[in-house]
Design a protein around this motif. Structure first.
Motif: not given
Length: 541
Positions: A221-232
């Motif tokens: 139910t929860t994630v830590i998303d790595m390497a996010v960009t502005q578009d994403y």
């Protein structure tokens, strides 16, 4: 709205005893109000309300929903449409798989593959190895996402620069022509953006929706998303606003080395500005938690910064950042209240990361190091003292995945691989993640690898990877929920089934004797995932 989940065997995530003598969760709106037994006075009082919906779980086990401490959700969604080369053990296998895929996709403009293992081919990958298979562009992701293998048609349309991008390598022949292999920063700054631009916004949104649905079915139910960009980020925000993002996401924005201090500072300031609007207080369901910095590569590609020369090349690899440039970026991020997540796989990169975080003198920020696959004993001991989270992915310690390591780095250095026991004994917070799509997204593989150090692919095999570093089952379960929640300051919201927390839990079928038969972890089946007191996935009707 009130809900009573009853007739369950509860694993709270707070005790060394796996199952508690509890059978009910009383939920008001999205919060756990009480946990106990049906005959408890608090449950009897709860049931006096007219609006209580009772859900009979049929004696099944429930435990806290998983928190993935390190994932690449968009890449995971995109990978679902790529052809899997993970079972290919040789170049002939790879070529045959590509030919079969090409024949089955006559209308595809490009052929996209993933999970290629460097150990399957002799030496470095080249475009010539893919000659004669298909005239269309062919792109192959390495299983660790740190390398991309391209055929001649793909190289032509990429229109690569004549020099290496910061932190990246474009392999070339003696005449300077690209040979088909791109590594590290060249993948992130050249291949990924090119392929992303070919996808429509609608396609990307669909990929994220599919990834979220699969994650819900797996019990997250929860994630830590790595390497996010502005578009994403904008895609995630659109789904969140529309009520379609059935996961809580704490995002870390990628900061790339550019060689220019102002450009690097601007990347951090961009994340900081978003963090001011989207943080744990203002937007707990979708927020910017911090930044991610990639300090080195991976062992399989000989790009991880290790303390000894690689035995196959004789080369010593340095981290992508110098201590000075790293410190400059860390100071800006820390001063902005951002969490810093540092990818560090080789022991030299880990030392660089620990030194950089120590110099900040802000142990309460819960900065983190990702992977820590090779560590020096003294660095392992510093983690707890400095308040650094050890963010690890036990599926990477699967002995089936690391057959190349001893001949690459030597047996002595290999004995320092995946030292999770040391991290925990030194007082570090341990957060377990999957690193999907570089590894399977199912939490059970992680739990099996963490507690046995054997391969989940053949769970009864006796071969192990540094078994003395294994975790106890309760420790691994805690790191997969509470540890990951704590790592992003969400421990008061999720991570255990305590009163006052969000009602995030999963319902299981097929729970075996996990302690005495660890292989039974791999047969667990999630039949219900509850987010904020409501099922987002259920087979129970």
């Amino acid at each position: 709205m009130r809900t009573l989940a009853k007739n369950a065997r509860i694993i709270t995530g707070e005790s060394p005893e796996l199952q508690q003598p509890l059978s009910c969760l009383a939920i008001r709106d999205n919060i756990i109000e009480y946990r106990g037994r049906l005959e408890d006075a608090a449950i009897i009082d709860f049931l006096r309300h007219d609006d209580v919906k009772q859900v009979d779980l049929g004696g099944r086990n429930i435990l806290p929903a998983f928190v993935d401490g390190h994932v690449h959700l968009l890449h995971f969604g995109i990978s679902l449409s790529k052809i899997d080369l993970g079972d290919c053990g040789s170049l002939d296998d790879i070529r045959q798989a590509i030919q079969m895929a090409a024949a089955g996709r006559p209308d595809a403009k490009r052929l996209l593959f993933h999970r290629w293992k460097q150990s399957a081919i002799p030496g470095k990958a080249t475009s010539s190895m893919l000659e004669g298979l298909d005239p269309r562009p062919i792109y192959i992701d390495a299983h660790d996402l740190h390398s991309a293998w391209c055929n001649g048609a793909a190289l032509d349309e990429l229109n690569l620069p004549s020099t290496n991008p910061p932190g990246g390598i474009i392999h070339r022949d003696e005449h300077g022509a690209p040979t088909g292999l791109l590594e590290e920063g060249a993948v992130v700054s050249l291949v990924w953006p090119f392929l992303a631009d070919l996808m429509s916004r609608a396609e990307k949104l669909d990929r994220i929706r599919e990834a979220v649905a699969i994650y819900n079915r797996a019990g997250y139910t929860t994630v830590i998303d790595m390497a996010v960009t502005q578009d994403y980020w904008e895609l995630l925000h659109e789904l969140h606003v529309a009520g379609e993002l059935k996961l809580r996401v704490a995002a870390h924005f990628l900061v790339l080395p550019t060689g220019d201090a102002e450009t690097e500072r601007a990347q951090v300031e961009h994340a900081s500005k978003l963090h001011q609007s989207y943080n744990l207080s203002t937007s707990p369901e979708l927020r910017v938690a911090g930044i991610k910095i990639i300090c080195d590569g991976v062992v399989d590609a000989c790009t991880a910064a290790v303390s000894k020369p690689y035995q196959t090349t004789g080369e010593t690899v340095q981290p992508f950042w110098t201590p000075e440039t790293l410190q400059r970026v860390l100071a800006v991020a820390d001063g902005s209240g951002l969490q810093c997540a540092l990818h560090a796989i080789g022991d030299e990169a880990v030392t660089l990361a620990v030194d950089g975080l120590e110099s900040l003198c802000t142990t309460g920020r819960r900065h983190r190091i990702e992977h820590l696959e090779l560590t020096k004993p003294e660095d392992a001991r510093r983690l707890g003292r400095l308040g650094i989270t050890a963010s690890v992915q036990p599926v990477h310690c699967d002995p089936e995945q690391n057959t190349l390591w001893p001949p690459l780095i030597g047996k002595d250095l290999y004995t320092r691989a995946f030292a999770y026991r040391e991290f925990l004994d030194a007082g570090a917070n341990l957060a377990i993640g999957t690193d999907a799509p570089t590894a399977p997204h199912q939490p059970w593989n992680n739990l099996f690898n963490a507690t046995t150090r054997r391969t989940y692919q053949r769970p009864h095999d006796k071969e192990t990877c540094n078994e003395h570093f294994k975790l106890d089952l309760v420790e691994a379960l805690a790191a997969s929920s509470m540890g990951s929640a704590y790592s992003c300051f969400a421990e008061n919201m999720v991570g255990s089934l305590a009163a006052g927390k969000r009602a995030d839990f999963i319902v299981l079928d097929g729970v075996g004797d996990w302690r005495h038969d660890p292989a039974s972890l791999l047969t667990c089946r999630v039949v219900g995932t509850w987010l904020d007191g409501r099922p987002v996935w259920s087979e129970l009707g």
